[in-house]
Design a protein around this motif. Structure first.
Motif, PDB file in Angstrom:
ATOM      1  N   LEU A  23       9.525  10.140  -2.108  1.00  0.00           N
ATOM      2  CA  LEU A  23      10.873   9.700  -1.641  1.00  0.00           C
ATOM      3  C   LEU A  23      10.686   9.249  -0.011  1.00  0.00           C
ATOM      4  CD1 LEU A  23      13.332  11.893  -3.155  1.00  0.00           C
ATOM      5  CD2 LEU A  23      13.045   9.457  -3.562  1.00  0.00           C
ATOM      6  N   ALA A  24      10.030  10.141   0.636  1.00  0.00           N
ATOM      7  CA  ALA A  24       9.644   9.911   2.095  1.00  0.00           C
ATOM      8  C   ALA A  24       8.972   8.502   2.309  1.00  0.00           C
ATOM      9  CB  ALA A  24       8.913  10.962   2.759  1.00  0.00           C
ATOM     10  N   VAL A  25       7.956   8.131   1.552  1.00  0.00           N
ATOM     11  CA  VAL A  25       7.476   6.982   1.629  1.00  0.00           C
ATOM     12  C   VAL A  25       8.455   5.586   1.452  1.00  0.00           C
ATOM     13  CG1 VAL A  25       5.391   5.514   0.940  1.00  0.00           C
ATOM     14  CG2 VAL A  25       5.108   7.882   1.232  1.00  0.00           C
ATOM     15  N   ARG A  75      11.749  -3.094  -4.026  1.00  0.00           N
ATOM     16  CA  ARG A  75      10.726  -2.280  -4.906  1.00  0.00           C
ATOM     17  C   ARG A  75      10.979  -0.713  -4.410  1.00  0.00           C
ATOM     18  NH1 ARG A  75       5.325  -4.470  -2.920  1.00  0.00           N
ATOM     19  NH2 ARG A  75       6.492  -4.432  -0.930  1.00  0.00           N
ATOM     20  N   PRO A  76      11.234  -0.202  -3.177  1.00  0.00           N
ATOM     21  CA  PRO A  76      11.401   1.069  -3.031  1.00  0.00           C
ATOM     22  C   PRO A  76      12.922   1.532  -3.472  1.00  0.00           C
ATOM     23  CG  PRO A  76      11.612  -0.302  -0.726  1.00  0.00           C
ATOM     24  CD  PRO A  76      11.161  -1.237  -1.813  1.00  0.00           C
ATOM     25  N   VAL A  77      13.761   0.703  -3.421  1.00  0.00           N
ATOM     26  CA  VAL A  77      15.114   0.927  -3.926  1.00  0.00           C
ATOM     27  C   VAL A  77      15.076   1.187  -5.482  1.00  0.00           C
ATOM     28  CG1 VAL A  77      17.592   0.120  -3.939  1.00  0.00           C
ATOM     29  CG2 VAL A  77      16.073  -0.613  -2.021  1.00  0.00           C
ATOM     30  N   ILE A  97      11.758   0.978   3.161  1.00  0.00           N
ATOM     31  CA  ILE A  97      13.117   0.490   3.273  1.00  0.00           C
ATOM     32  C   ILE A  97      13.616   0.175   4.743  1.00  0.00           C
ATOM     33  CG2 ILE A  97      15.601   1.109   2.811  1.00  0.00           C
ATOM     34  CD1 ILE A  97      14.689   2.364   0.316  1.00  0.00           C
ATOM     35  N   ALA A  98      13.055   1.176   5.617  1.00  0.00           N
ATOM     36  CA  ALA A  98      13.438   1.002   7.005  1.00  0.00           C
ATOM     37  C   ALA A  98      12.774   0.045   7.712  1.00  0.00           C
ATOM     38  CB  ALA A  98      12.950   2.221   7.738  1.00  0.00           C
ATOM     39  N   LYS A  99      11.766  -0.683   7.333  1.00  0.00           N
ATOM     40  CA  LYS A  99      10.951  -1.652   7.611  1.00  0.00           C
ATOM     41  C   LYS A  99      11.397  -3.093   7.122  1.00  0.00           C
ATOM     42  CE  LYS A  99       6.572   0.682   8.716  1.00  0.00           C
ATOM     43  NZ  LYS A  99       5.077   0.636   8.283  1.00  0.00           N
ATOM     44  N   ASP A 100      12.143  -2.981   5.887  1.00  0.00           N
ATOM     45  CA  ASP A 100      12.627  -4.063   5.248  1.00  0.00           C
ATOM     46  C   ASP A 100      13.692  -3.712   4.130  1.00  0.00           C
ATOM     47  OD1 ASP A 100      13.166  -6.489   4.219  1.00  0.00           O
ATOM     48  OD2 ASP A 100      11.077  -7.016   3.371  1.00  0.00           O
ATOM     49  N   VAL A 137       1.048  -1.159  -0.052  1.00  0.00           N
ATOM     50  CA  VAL A 137       0.011   0.021  -0.149  1.00  0.00           C
ATOM     51  C   VAL A 137       0.951   1.325  -0.001  1.00  0.00           C
ATOM     52  CG1 VAL A 137      -1.850   1.332   1.288  1.00  0.00           C
ATOM     53  CG2 VAL A 137      -1.763  -1.106   1.224  1.00  0.00           C
ATOM     54  N   GLN A 138       2.036   1.035   0.776  1.00  0.00           N
ATOM     55  CA  GLN A 138       2.939   2.390   0.631  1.00  0.00           C
ATOM     56  C   GLN A 138       3.394   2.336  -0.759  1.00  0.00           C
ATOM     57  OE1 GLN A 138       5.313   0.948   3.989  1.00  0.00           O
ATOM     58  NE2 GLN A 138       4.895   2.795   5.251  1.00  0.00           N
TER      59      GLN A 138
END
Length: 300
Positions: free
Chosen positions: A209-211, A224-226, A216-219, A191-192
């Motif tokens: 970028l904040a999302v 995907r966020p990278v 990334i902080a959680k996993d 969802v994020q």
């Protein structure tokens, strides 16, 4: 009329694919439905929708058989599914609506019927009907990522990004409570990611970028966020930062995502030296290959 309908569906599919790229999972297709007789959740999206009517005597006979069964047993789920399948293959999407509506009522635990119904209504320009189908799917299955993807794509198609953002933010706010009641009912990271893609679509890159940083902080193993951050940095001309993240995403990504990541990384690798030298007013030097490296190539 058919050209207008085809264009409308194509615009919708493009929006969906943009949102799906970094979210993961799959979205139910409108065309090519269930040909392998599998459950709807197992099929993947078709990027080339085609609803041209098909004249096929075998399909016509198959449809007639299902209709005869439904005359005797109007709630026969197997016959309803079969009729929907045949109607789609015939290109008769209008004829698929009624059995889809019945399926959605009879099998509420399977939200993909509602998604297919919503997509079919959307194809014919019934946006209010599509919205109702997606809302019903989310009422029964809050946080269901396919339903969220469909709803968000519909809202962006109608130029209502704040509506889409609000839906995703509300879903995230209620995720802890929903997951406490039913574990893993809402995939928070997905969802994020979807929210981040909407921010990007609206050019709200700082928020996107904040999302991604939150994911990334959680996993730290989630590629995907990278990858998404690398794409933003690339678009901003931050080539060194983008290359670093592309390399990291490549090391984390499943095999099916490695090729597109490699292509993006290679594209900026080819242009970066010339761009940097040009900005300095210098003539770019011809790159040399370290002869101690037998491959002369550092790409995995």
């Amino acid at each position: 009329m058919k050209k207008t309908q085809s264009r409308r569906l194509w615009v919708y599919v493009v929006l969906v694919l943009i949102l799906v790229v970094f979210v993961g999972g799959s979205l139910v297709p409108l065309v090519g439905l269930w040909r392998n007789r599998s459950v709807p959740a197992q099929v993947t999206p078709s990027p080339t929708p085609n609803a041209v009517p098909v004249v096929d005597n075998d399909l016509a006979a198959e449809a007639k058989g299902y209709e005869l069964v439904l005359e005797r047993e109007p709630d026969n789920v197997t016959a309803l599914r079969g009729l929907v399948e045949v109607r789609v293959e015939q290109g008769d999407l209008d004829g698929a609506i009624a059995p889809l509506e019945r399926l959605a009522t009879l099998v509420p635990e399977q939200p993909d019927y509602l998604l297919l119904l919503g997509q079919t209504r959307q194809y014919f320009g019934d946006l209010a009907g599509a919205l109702q189908a997606y809302e019903t799917a989310l009422d029964n299955h809050p946080g269901y990522i396919k339903a969220l993807q469909s709803m968000v794509a519909l809202q962006l198609q109608q130029d209502r990004p704040e509506w889409a953002i609000g839906l995703l933010q509300t879903t995230l706010k209620t995720a802890a409570q929903a997951n406490a009641a039913q574990p893993n009912s809402i995939d928070v990271a997905s969802v994020q990611m979807l929210l981040g893609r909407v921010y990007e679509q609206q050019e709200r890159l700082t928020e996107a970028l904040a999302v991604y940083d939150q994911v990334i902080a959680k996993d730290a193993e989630d590629f995907r966020p990278v990858w998404a951050k690398a794409e933003i940095f690339n678009a901003q001309g931050r080539t060194e930062d983008a290359q670093t993240l592309y390399s990291l995403a490549l090391s984390l990504a499943p095999p099916r995502y490695k090729d597109p990541i490699k292509r993006s990384a290679a594209a900026i690798a080819d242009q970066a030296p010339a761009d940097v030298d040009a900005s300095r007013g210098e003539t770019p030097e011809t790159p040399t290959v370290d002869e101690s490296d037998p491959n002369g190539d550092s790409t995995d």
